[in-house]
Design an enzyme around this catalytic site. Structure first.
Site, PDB file in Angstrom:
ATOM      1  CB  SER A   1      -0.923   0.014   1.223  1.00 10.99           C
ATOM      2  OG  SER A   1      -0.155   0.018   2.427  1.00 10.99           O
ATOM      3  CE  LYS A   2       3.912   1.447   4.446  1.00  9.62           C
ATOM      4  NZ  LYS A   2       3.161   2.130   5.516  1.00  9.62           N
TER       5      LYS A   2
END
Length: 374
Positions: free
Chosen positions: A183-184
């Site tokens: 999700s970064k």
């Protein structure tokens, strides 16, 4: 609607990602294969650092950084309680003490004006967090650290790609640590991370620590751990890099558009507010986070409208059982206040303006419902 649309990203990059994965499957070097060095070279060049050391996660990057600095039991590290647990976790795992300093209420980043007063003879490092995609005031933090001859570790897990006074997050202090959690801003398809430094000795220590402290095969010169980033994960990140600049620009555009669309709501609804982005830096919006009143009600209303949300983070670390002993519950009031109000909205480079409009409209309706009691 997805909170983070990784499926759309993969659909766009499918040919390149699949080819990168199959190259690893074909050569079979799953541990420390050629893609590891390729990625380290590309990332070091990107941020302007002399060294990049890929590791198995963002948490491992922080842990290895502290081990490379020879943090010892009883030492103290100044950091923020308004962050994911990994920031303080790695300090405690080494027997050291996280010393919590409060945040700026408008950015949610470590307040540099409070750092110097927290320094004691036991302080060994300062670890600011670049929260939500915006870097903390690293110039002021570095200046304080220099006066006291302390290293600074930037926890840049949420801010890879962000800039501060023309320099890149990850290359703003003694060591920068980032995460490639999916999700970064730049994510792999599992766990991964990296640390950056210009210090040759620290880089060598980090490389040895990540392979069980080995300076050569079966030659253990220091205590280490199994902290290598898998070749497959490095290959995925390499395949994503050519699109990354476009994604960063898109994140900035979507963040600015959210700000523009939501500003009228901040004027109309008490308790609703936007994060401040300082003029000498940008944000890559690892999360697009706002302040809301009656958060549970707002989240429920958005969920009913098909809008996913998240809370980063619902309780500061000094109010968590694992870390309560490190700080009195009444310290860091801005962190406590932020934890009660923050809410993250859908954000990813592939978020469409139409979906963004849906989010804003649903949020406006939810806030209006609070005013009318509906």
């Amino acid at each position: 609607m997805h909170f983070i649309d990784l499926q759309a990203q993969y659909a766009t990059l499918k040919t390149d990602i699949d080819a990168a994965i199959h190259r690893v499957l074909d050569h079979g070097q799953y541990i420390m294969g050629p893609e590891v060095k390729q990625l380290e070279t590309a990332l070091a060049e990107r941020v302007g650092a002399k060294h990049c050391v890929t590791v198995s996660s963002g948490t491992e990057a922080l842990l290895i950084a502290l081990m490379a600095l020879d943090l010892q039991p009883g030492d103290e590290v100044i950091t923020t309680p308004f962050t994911f647990a990994a920031t303080a976790e790695v300090i405690a795992l080494l027997g050291a003490k996280p010393v919590f300093v409060d945040i700026e209420p408008d950015t949610c980043n470590l307040d540099p004006t409070l750092v110097e007063a927290a320094i004691t003879p036991k302080t060994r490092a300062i670890m600011p967090v670049s929260l939500y995609g915006q870097v903390a005031d690293m110039a002021e933090i570095n200046a304080i650290a220099a006066r006291h001859r302390l290293p600074v570790i930037e926890d840049a897990a949420q801010s890879f790609g962000a800039t501060y006074r023309g320099n890149h997050s990850g290359h703003l202090s003694t060591i920068g640590c980032t995460s490639f959690f999916p999700s970064k801003p730049l994510g792999c398809y599992g766990d991964g991370g990296a640390l950056f430094t210009d210090d040759d000795a620290l880089a060598q220590a980090a490389r040895e620590i990540r392979v069980h402290g080995q300076s050569a095969r079966y030659t253990h010169t220091r205590v280490g751990l199994g902290g290598r980033m898998d070749t497959l994960q490095c290959a995925v990140v390499l395949a994503k890099l050519p699109r990354f600049d476009w994604e960063l620009q898109r994140r900035r555009e979507l963040g600015a558009r959210y700000h523009q669309l939501l500003a009228p709501l901040a004027e109309r609804h008490p308790g609703f507010g936007l994060l401040t982005v300082r003029p000498d830096r940008d944000s890559v919006w690892g999360q697009y986070t706002v302040f809301v009143p009656a958060r549970a009600k707002v989240q429920a209303a958005l969920q009913a409208a098909g809008i996913p949300t998240a809370v980063h983070y619902p309780k500061p670390l000094h109010h968590q059982a694992a870390y309560a002993a490190f700080c009195c519950p009444d310290c860091c009031p801005h962190s406590v206040a932020a934890a009660a109000r923050v809410m993250s909205l859908p954000m990813s480079p592939d978020l469409s303006e139409a979906d963004q409009d849906r989010v804003v409209a649903a949020l406006a309706d939810a806030l209006a419902g609070l005013s009318t009691g509906t």
